[in-house]
Design an enzyme around this catalytic site. Structure first.
Site, PDB file in Angstrom:
ATOM      1  CG  HIS A 153      -6.401   2.371   6.223  1.00 49.89           C
ATOM      2  ND1 HIS A 153      -6.567   1.108   5.720  1.00 49.89           N
ATOM      3  CD2 HIS A 153      -7.589   2.723   6.778  1.00 49.89           C
ATOM      4  CE1 HIS A 153      -7.810   0.695   5.977  1.00 49.89           C
ATOM      5  NE2 HIS A 153      -8.434   1.665   6.608  1.00 49.89           N
ATOM      6  CE1 TYR A 171       0.976   2.435   8.924  1.00 52.53           C
ATOM      7  CE2 TYR A 171      -0.132   4.254  10.023  1.00 52.53           C
ATOM      8  CZ  TYR A 171      -0.038   3.379   8.957  1.00 52.53           C
ATOM      9  OH  TYR A 171      -0.934   3.451   7.927  1.00 52.53           O
ATOM     10  NE  ARG A 195      -1.776   1.905   3.402  1.00 52.59           N
ATOM     11  CZ  ARG A 195      -1.643   1.843   4.725  1.00 52.59           C
ATOM     12  NH1 ARG A 195      -2.336   0.992   5.419  1.00 52.59           N
ATOM     13  NH2 ARG A 195      -0.809   2.652   5.368  1.00 52.59           N
TER      14      ARG A 195
HETATM   15  C1  LIG Z   1     -15.240  -6.113  11.123  1.00 57.88           C
HETATM   16  C2  LIG Z   1     -14.418  -4.857  11.079  1.00 57.88           C
HETATM   17  N1  LIG Z   1     -13.506  -4.614  12.044  1.00 57.88           N
HETATM   18  C3  LIG Z   1     -12.755  -3.490  12.011  1.00 57.88           C
HETATM   19  C4  LIG Z   1     -12.918  -2.590  11.000  1.00 57.88           C
HETATM   20  C5  LIG Z   1     -12.054  -1.325  10.959  1.00 57.88           C
HETATM   21  N2  LIG Z   1     -11.117  -1.424   9.839  1.00 57.88           N
HETATM   22  C6  LIG Z   1     -11.350  -0.776   8.691  1.00 57.88           C
HETATM   23  S1  LIG Z   1     -10.173  -1.077   7.569  1.00 57.88           S
HETATM   24  C7  LIG Z   1      -9.303  -2.065   8.615  1.00 57.88           C
HETATM   25  C8  LIG Z   1      -8.017  -2.703   8.195  1.00 57.88           C
HETATM   26  C9  LIG Z   1      -8.195  -3.564   7.003  1.00 57.88           C
HETATM   27  O1  LIG Z   1      -6.943  -4.009   6.555  1.00 57.88           O
HETATM   28  P1  LIG Z   1      -6.826  -5.010   5.356  1.00 57.88           P
HETATM   29  O2  LIG Z   1      -7.829  -6.091   5.461  1.00 57.88           O
HETATM   30  O3  LIG Z   1      -5.407  -5.433   5.262  1.00 57.88           O
HETATM   31  O4  LIG Z   1      -7.239  -4.151   4.071  1.00 57.88           O
HETATM   32  P2  LIG Z   1      -6.597  -2.804   3.498  1.00 57.88           P
HETATM   33  O5  LIG Z   1      -7.381  -1.671   4.129  1.00 57.88           O
HETATM   34  O6  LIG Z   1      -5.159  -2.786   3.834  1.00 57.88           O
HETATM   35  O7  LIG Z   1      -6.858  -2.821   2.040  1.00 57.88           O
HETATM   36  C10 LIG Z   1      -9.955  -2.151   9.837  1.00 57.88           C
HETATM   37  C11 LIG Z   1      -9.461  -2.914  11.000  1.00 57.88           C
HETATM   38  C12 LIG Z   1     -13.886  -2.861  10.003  1.00 57.88           C
HETATM   39  N3  LIG Z   1     -14.098  -2.046   8.987  1.00 57.88           N
HETATM   40  N4  LIG Z   1     -14.612  -4.012  10.066  1.00 57.88           N
END
Ligand SMILES: Cc1ncc(C[n+]2csc(CCOP(=O)(O)OP(=O)(O)O)c2C)c(N)n1
Length: 392
Positions: free
Chosen positions: A290, A299, A286
């Site tokens: 985020h 971080y 990425r």
């Molecule tokens: C069930 C749930 N828990 C927590 C969140 C908060 N949250 C939003 S994005 C994220 C991280 C996701 O990371 P990843 O799956 O690696 O996808 P990326 O955003 O890096 O594409 C979190 C914890 C959420 N949206 N849904």
């Protein structure tokens, strides 16, 4: 007995997450990565995957490049629009263009994709107007597009939940008898490395395996779940988890559009011909934050970012096209010009998007409103009318 004093916070964290966790070698095989185009743009032959690119001629290569450039341009424009206060938030795909365009271009019209909130490149490949995406992030629409028209479901914020939806849909496809030959249908579920820790994803793996469902699990491992690094999610490469569930897993260079195209085509072909699910781990990075609400400089190391810049998904296709004589300067200039036109359209279209009326939200809940929704709509309408009377 002397009561133990609580360890300082940093020490407690250290104990919970030993610093050498990242150095633990993979439990299973050696880590394999499918790469067909090196970062320098050199085509590497592959005994299994080359046959899935048999139709990729110069024109297709150029169109892949064009998609990558246009998708990035929309993303850059959207990030700028958010910074100017025109979007509530934006989740950038910067660096993940090849994973999305390669897998998106592997889909056939009869397939159905279940995205997260970052799959703007897949949306592009499924014919969704980028303005529909921006409308969502601007809060101007309550959904964005007709999923049935595009074979592309609405964005999902609850991470991992769409893997269950994709599996259930795939089980339905199989029950309808639409699986068995190359004309069959399949689903693809996009999710991230962070989502791989969710119960939903692991449950989806169990169901898909047991029912031999025609689903491809496409994990974009961009190595960060907001500020949580990959080594806090897993002790083995993610693709190796598939074996424990009873289906194949493959790690592909997520910055290589040819490799992601070929690997996804194979996984989809296997699914549609009745050979069940595959987990594809697209290993990428990425490059941005985020979302626009995040500051990754807090971080992660800028040296990591610099190293990944050298693996840019667009530059390697450009190098390949140029060094092989598959495209000339005029072609590259025309793509840049197309990107300018698209950026201008996205920008103007976003600024001209009308704000939705306050009652519109009630229209997008059910096709046929329930009694409760109708009552809520009536109550809210009366409340709004109160303001009109006050100002009269
Ligand atoms: C069930 C749930 N828990 C927590 C969140 C908060 N949250 C939003 S994005 C994220 C991280 C996701 O990371 P990843 O799956 O690696 O996808 P990326 O955003 O890096 O594409 C979190 C914890 C959420 N949206 N849904």
């Amino acid at each position: 007995m002397t009561p133990k004093s609580a360890p300082p916070r940093a020490a407690a964290r250290e104990a919970a997450f030993p610093p050498d966790v990242a150095d633990i070698p993979p439990v299973l095989d050696e880590v394999e990565l499918v790469q067909l185009l090196t970062p320098e743009g050199e085509r590497v032959p592959h005994p299994v995957y080359d046959r899935y690119l048999a139709d990729v001629d110069d024109e297709t290569l150029r169109s892949l490049y064009r998609d990558l450039v246009l998708v990035r341009r929309v993303d850059v424009e959207a990030t700028a629009l958010q910074r100017q206060g025109e979007l509530g938030i934006w989740a950038s795909l910067l660096g993940q263009e090849a994973a999305q365009v390669g897998s998106g271009r592997a889909l056939l019209p009869q397939d159905y994709a279940f995205p997260t909130y970052r799959e703007h490149g897949v949306a592009w490949c499924r014919g969704v107007d980028p303005l529909a995406l921006l409308g969502l992030f601007r809060g101007a629409t309550n959904g964005g597009w007709d999923p049935r028209e595009h074979g592309f479901h609405l964005y999902t914020i609850v991470i991992g939940s769409q893997t269950l939806h994709a599996t259930g849909y795939a089980m339905g496809i199989a029950m309808d008898g639409a699986v068995g030959d190359a004309d069959g249908a399949a689903t693809i579920a996009y999710f991230g490395d962070g989502a791989s820790s969710q119960g939903d994803v692991n449950e989806a793996f169990v169901w898909a395996a047991v029912y031999n469902a025609p689903v491809v699990f496409f994990c974009q491992n961009n190595q960060w779940a907001i500020s949580e690094p990959l080594e806090r999610q897993t002790r083995i490469p993610l693709y190796q988890r598939a074996r424990g569930f009873g289906f194949p897993g493959v790690r592909v260079d997520g910055n290589d559009v040819l490799a992601t195209l070929a690997v996804t085509r194979k996984a989809l072909t296997d699914a549609r011909t009745g050979q069940g699910p595959t987990l594809v781990e697209a290993f990428t990075y990425r490059m941005g934050a985020h979302t626009t609400s995040d500051d990754p400089t807090r971080y992660r190391l800028s040296s990591d970012l610099e190293a990944w810049k050298l693996k840019d998904p667009i530059e390697r296709v450009k190098a390949h096209l140029a060094r092989g004589g598959h495209a000339d300067a005029e072609f590259f200039a025309s793509v840049d010009a197309d990107a300018d036109v698209l950026a201008a359209r996205v920008r103007t279209g976003c600024l001209e998007m009308p704000d939705p009326g306050p009652l519109e939200i009630f229209e997008a809940v059910y096709a046929d409103p329930t009694v409760q929704i109708s009552q809520q709509r009536q109550g809210f309408s009366t409340y709004l009318d109160g303001f009109a009377e006050e100002s009269a």
